[in-house]
Write a protein that holds these residues in place. Structure first.
Motif, PDB file in Angstrom:
ATOM      1  N   GLU A  61     -43.390-144.824  11.490  1.00  0.00           N
ATOM      2  CA  GLU A  61     -43.887-143.503  11.899  1.00  0.00           C
ATOM      3  C   GLU A  61     -45.313-143.619  12.438  1.00  0.00           C
ATOM      4  O   GLU A  61     -45.660-142.979  13.435  1.00  0.00           O
TER       5      GLU A  61
ATOM      6  N   PHE B 159     -45.170-144.983  15.989  1.00  0.00           N
ATOM      7  CA  PHE B 159     -44.654-143.954  16.896  1.00  0.00           C
ATOM      8  C   PHE B 159     -45.726-142.918  17.215  1.00  0.00           C
ATOM      9  O   PHE B 159     -45.977-142.599  18.375  1.00  0.00           O
ATOM     10  N   ARG B 160     -46.366-142.402  16.190  1.00  0.00           N
ATOM     11  CA  ARG B 160     -47.363-141.347  16.384  1.00  0.00           C
ATOM     12  C   ARG B 160     -48.582-141.842  17.155  1.00  0.00           C
ATOM     13  O   ARG B 160     -49.115-141.133  18.011  1.00  0.00           O
TER      14      ARG B 160
ATOM     15  N   GLN C 281     -48.731-144.480  19.287  1.00  0.00           N
ATOM     16  CA  GLN C 281     -48.359-144.775  20.670  1.00  0.00           C
ATOM     17  C   GLN C 281     -48.122-143.517  21.500  1.00  0.00           C
ATOM     18  O   GLN C 281     -48.297-143.538  22.719  1.00  0.00           O
ATOM     19  N   ASN C 282     -47.740-142.419  20.843  1.00  0.00           N
ATOM     20  CA  ASN C 282     -47.507-141.164  21.554  1.00  0.00           C
ATOM     21  C   ASN C 282     -48.771-140.324  21.721  1.00  0.00           C
ATOM     22  O   ASN C 282     -48.708-139.192  22.184  1.00  0.00           O
ATOM     23  N   GLY C 283     -49.918-140.864  21.316  1.00  0.00           N
ATOM     24  CA  GLY C 283     -51.180-140.166  21.507  1.00  0.00           C
ATOM     25  C   GLY C 283     -51.400-138.999  20.568  1.00  0.00           C
ATOM     26  O   GLY C 283     -52.143-138.071  20.896  1.00  0.00           O
ATOM     27  N   GLU C 284     -50.773-139.035  19.391  1.00  0.00           N
ATOM     28  CA  GLU C 284     -50.900-137.938  18.428  1.00  0.00           C
ATOM     29  C   GLU C 284     -52.034-138.144  17.430  1.00  0.00           C
ATOM     30  O   GLU C 284     -52.287-137.279  16.597  1.00  0.00           O
TER      31      GLU C 284
ATOM     32  N   THR D 140     -54.682-145.076  20.874  1.00  0.00           N
ATOM     33  CA  THR D 140     -53.290-145.524  21.019  1.00  0.00           C
ATOM     34  C   THR D 140     -53.080-146.956  20.539  1.00  0.00           C
ATOM     35  O   THR D 140     -52.011-147.517  20.733  1.00  0.00           O
TER      36      THR D 140
END
Length: 70
Positions: A28, A31-32, A34-37, A46
């Motif tokens: 998780e 994912f978060r 790499q998605n810029g969150e 990132t």
């Protein structure tokens, strides 16, 4: 904002997200990030392996945590 104490520095961003209970696991976190969150000190970060230091502030969604060296 919560303060998360760490035993040794630097600590990687992905590890810190898990330690601060901002994510469930490393997948998780990856994912978060790499998605810029995830932002570090107000800037989108990132790189999962980004090295954090004392005083850095990590923000994701409505959660914020500060890195504090014991």
């Amino acid at each position: 904002m919560q303060k998360i104490e760490v035993d040794s520095l630097p600590i990687r961003l992905g590890q810190f997200l898990k330690l601060a209970d901002m994510v469930q696991d490393g997948i998780e976190a990856k994912f978060r990030i790499q998605n810029g969150e995830v932002s570090l000190n107000g800037e989108i970060e990132t790189r999962r392996g980004k090295q954090l230091q004392h005083g850095d502030i990590v923000t994701m969604d409505d959660m914020s945590a500060e890195v504090v060296h014991k």
